[in-house]
Design an enzyme around this catalytic site. Structure first.
Site, PDB file in Angstrom:
ATOM      1  N   CYS A   1       3.597   3.555  -1.966  1.00  0.00           N
ATOM      2  CA  CYS A   1       4.805   2.722  -2.027  1.00  0.00           C
ATOM      3  C   CYS A   1       4.461   1.427  -2.735  1.00  0.00           C
ATOM      4  O   CYS A   1       3.417   0.825  -2.459  1.00  0.00           O
ATOM      5  CB  CYS A   1       5.265   2.428  -0.603  1.00  0.00           C
ATOM      6  SG  CYS A   1       6.735   1.397  -0.502  1.00  0.00           S
TER       7      CYS A   1
ATOM      8  N   HIS B   1      11.727   9.132   1.488  1.00  0.00           N
ATOM      9  CA  HIS B   1      10.944   7.891   1.511  1.00  0.00           C
ATOM     10  C   HIS B   1      11.823   6.699   1.126  1.00  0.00           C
ATOM     11  O   HIS B   1      11.806   5.656   1.799  1.00  0.00           O
ATOM     12  CB  HIS B   1       9.756   8.023   0.552  1.00  0.00           C
ATOM     13  CG  HIS B   1       8.963   6.774   0.360  1.00  0.00           C
ATOM     14  ND1 HIS B   1       7.659   6.648   0.771  1.00  0.00           N
ATOM     15  CD2 HIS B   1       9.290   5.569  -0.207  1.00  0.00           C
ATOM     16  CE1 HIS B   1       7.225   5.430   0.483  1.00  0.00           C
ATOM     17  NE2 HIS B   1       8.185   4.755  -0.122  1.00  0.00           N
ATOM     18  N   GLU B   2      12.601   6.858   0.040  1.00  0.00           N
ATOM     19  CA  GLU B   2      13.424   5.730  -0.424  1.00  0.00           C
ATOM     20  C   GLU B   2      14.540   5.415   0.565  1.00  0.00           C
ATOM     21  O   GLU B   2      14.848   4.245   0.811  1.00  0.00           O
ATOM     22  CB  GLU B   2      13.993   6.017  -1.812  1.00  0.00           C
ATOM     23  CG  GLU B   2      12.949   6.187  -2.915  1.00  0.00           C
ATOM     24  CD  GLU B   2      11.895   5.095  -2.945  1.00  0.00           C
ATOM     25  OE1 GLU B   2      12.188   3.950  -2.556  1.00  0.00           O
ATOM     26  OE2 GLU B   2      10.752   5.396  -3.355  1.00  0.00           O
TER      27      GLU B   2
ATOM     28  N   HIS C   1      13.633   3.123   3.344  1.00  0.00           N
ATOM     29  CA  HIS C   1      13.663   1.682   3.041  1.00  0.00           C
ATOM     30  C   HIS C   1      15.012   1.059   3.412  1.00  0.00           C
ATOM     31  O   HIS C   1      15.083  -0.123   3.753  1.00  0.00           O
ATOM     32  CB  HIS C   1      13.410   1.437   1.552  1.00  0.00           C
ATOM     33  CG  HIS C   1      11.966   1.517   1.140  1.00  0.00           C
ATOM     34  ND1 HIS C   1      11.024   0.631   1.601  1.00  0.00           N
ATOM     35  CD2 HIS C   1      11.316   2.346   0.295  1.00  0.00           C
ATOM     36  CE1 HIS C   1       9.842   0.919   1.049  1.00  0.00           C
ATOM     37  NE2 HIS C   1       9.989   1.960   0.259  1.00  0.00           N
TER      38      HIS C   1
HETATM   39 NI    NI Z   1       8.466   2.813  -0.871  1.00  0.00          NI
END
Ligand code: NI
Length: 168
Positions: free
Chosen positions: A96, A138-139, A142
């Site tokens: 990341c 994963h995104e 966030h």
């Molecule tokens: Ni990330």
């Protein structure tokens, strides 16, 4: 366009819950262009989320087309994304831009179904699998204030320091 500053762990702004986008206007599209430039300027550069630049809105960009031999949908701008179906589980290594010195092993769904909007407010519907599904999950994390560090299989065995250089 301009590359934006990337916030890095443990910046508290990375832990905020991002808010839905309500206006699909030129200002939004200008921000998305800057966000994409920031993603492409970074090492690896397969995904980015607006909160990583300090903007707490539900916007992510994913583009895994540079990876060899995987299924993908090319460049994806996903506004207000919602995962509506998860299937299977698989462990994989993640990195990341907000955690530049480490990678880690994380369990993700193998296949997901997703609803979102593009930067013009048109509805999108996708099915992702494998590496692309992992990048999207994963995104989206966030947007909910989560980093891969929060999902490590084991903090002791599944966190790895990046080898920046090797001593002779
Ligand atoms: Ni990330």
């Amino acid at each position: 366009m301009a590359a934006l500053e990337i916030l890095t762990y443990p910046d508290a702004r990375l832990e905020r819950i991002a808010q839905p986008v309500e206006r699909f206007d030129d200002a939004l599209r200008a921000f998305i262009a800057d966000l994409e430039e920031t993603m492409r300027a970074g090492p690896g550069g397969v995904g980015i989320a607006a909160p990583q630049t300090g903007r707490a809105e539900r916007i992510v960009i994913v583009d895994v087309s540079s990876k060899p031999r995987i299924k993908h949908h090319g460049r994806l701008v996903l506004v207000n994304p919602e995962i509506t179906h998860w299937e299977g589980f698989v462990v994989g290594r993640e990195g990341c831009m907000s955690v530049p010195d480490y990678t880690g092993n994380v369990i993700r769904a193998e296949r997901i179904t997703l609803e979102a909007f593009d930067e013009f407010g048109s509805e999108l519907h996708y099915e992702f699998e494998g590496y692309e599904a992992r990048a999207v999950q994963h995104e989206i994390d966030h947007l909910d204030g989560l980093l891969f560090l929060d999902r490590l299989v084991s903090r002791r065995n599944d966190l790895f320091r990046r080898k920046v250089y090797q001593k002779a």
